[in-house]
Write a protein that holds these residues in place. Structure first.
Motif, PDB file in Angstrom:
ATOM      1  N   SER A   8      31.134  39.571  38.326  1.00 31.05           N
ATOM      2  CA  SER A   8      30.479  38.268  38.227  1.00 31.05           C
ATOM      3  C   SER A   8      31.306  37.312  37.365  1.00 31.05           C
ATOM      4  CB  SER A   8      29.078  38.437  37.643  1.00 31.05           C
ATOM      5  OG  SER A   8      28.447  37.202  37.508  1.00 31.05           O
ATOM      6  N   ALA A   9      31.863  37.826  36.261  1.00 30.91           N
ATOM      7  CA  ALA A   9      32.678  36.995  35.374  1.00 30.91           C
ATOM      8  C   ALA A   9      33.977  36.562  36.054  1.00 30.91           C
ATOM      9  CB  ALA A   9      32.994  37.750  34.081  1.00 30.91           C
ATOM     10  N   LEU A  10      34.491  37.382  36.963  1.00 29.53           N
ATOM     11  CA  LEU A  10      35.713  37.014  37.673  1.00 29.53           C
ATOM     12  C   LEU A  10      35.471  35.895  38.680  1.00 29.53           C
ATOM     13  CD1 LEU A  10      37.283  40.521  38.355  1.00 29.53           C
ATOM     14  CD2 LEU A  10      38.211  38.730  36.881  1.00 29.53           C
ATOM     15  N   GLY A  11      34.227  35.695  39.090  1.00 22.50           N
ATOM     16  CA  GLY A  11      33.893  34.631  40.042  1.00 22.50           C
ATOM     17  C   GLY A  11      34.581  34.845  41.372  1.00 22.50           C
ATOM     18  N   GLU A  12      35.147  33.769  41.931  1.00 23.47           N
ATOM     19  CA  GLU A  12      35.822  33.866  43.228  1.00 23.47           C
ATOM     20  C   GLU A  12      36.982  34.841  43.206  1.00 23.47           C
ATOM     21  OE1 GLU A  12      36.995  30.367  45.304  1.00 23.47           O
ATOM     22  OE2 GLU A  12      35.059  29.398  45.012  1.00 23.47           O
ATOM     23  N   ALA A  13      37.606  35.023  42.051  1.00 21.19           N
ATOM     24  CA  ALA A  13      38.724  35.966  41.947  1.00 21.19           C
ATOM     25  C   ALA A  13      38.259  37.396  42.184  1.00 21.19           C
ATOM     26  CB  ALA A  13      39.390  35.858  40.579  1.00 21.19           C
ATOM     27  N   SER A  14      36.944  37.639  42.080  1.00 24.09           N
ATOM     28  CA  SER A  14      36.433  38.997  42.289  1.00 24.09           C
ATOM     29  C   SER A  14      36.711  39.474  43.713  1.00 24.09           C
ATOM     30  CB  SER A  14      34.936  39.063  41.985  1.00 24.09           C
ATOM     31  OG  SER A  14      34.182  38.315  42.921  1.00 24.09           O
TER      32      SER A  14
END
Length: 177
Positions: A8-14
């Protein structure tokens, strides 16, 4: 820290990180047919991308999986020499590929590649996994050139899988008739 919180903290990078990690898992030397299991996380990840989710959402038990911050930090530090080499090659370019309007079509195409990986077709599993890995690295680094190469390799792997399936079907039909 949980795996769900990290993604979740990585956002789109996840999406990029999940595709890289799950495709590497598929590239491990496992028994034939194991891609039926190892491709499932890739199908879920690319499916969520196709549906427009803001980040990867894992099922409850996986999302609640606790991560040891010290082990995570040590792992990241051990990977640093590899990532430094990659960062010299990969640069943010052709960023238009990653525009929000392209996210769903990219997700659909990646889902098709992941589905080709999921199918237990002899001699075809590594190619979709490699293409997903290449695309994932390009997505993480926002390198549209590398991501496009991953997509092209993915298209070739889907064609290879389809060709093998058609050949098997024609062969089976010839044996029956």
């Amino acid at each position: 820290m949980t795996l769900g919180n990290l993604l979740s903290a990585l956002g789109e990078a996840s999406f990029g990180w999940a595709i890289v990690v799950f495709s590497l898992l598929t590239l491990l030397p496992l028994p034939p047919g194991s891609s039926l299991i190892t491709a499932l996380p890739l199908l879920v990840t690319t499916g969520q991308m196709m549906l427009g989710h803001p980040h990867v959402r894992l099922p409850g038990p996986l999302a609640r999986l606790r991560l040891d911050p010290d082990k995570l930090r040590r792992t990241v530090l051990r990977l640093r020499p590899v990532t430094r080499r990659l960062e010299r090659i990969l640069t943010p370019r052709h960023a238009a590929l990653f525009a929000p309007r392209h996210e769903r079509p990219l997700g659909l195409f990646l889902f098709i590649i992941a589905f080709a990986l999921f199918l237990p077709v002899p001699l075809s599993g590594w190619f979709p996994a490699i293409s997903l890995f290449i695309f994932g690295v390009g997505l993480v680094e926002r390198d549209g050139l590398v991501a496009t190469f991953g997509l092209a390799f993915g298209a070739a792997s889907v064609l290879l899988t389809a060709t093998i399936l058609i050949s098997l079907g024609i062969g089976a039909d010839a044996m029956i008739n």
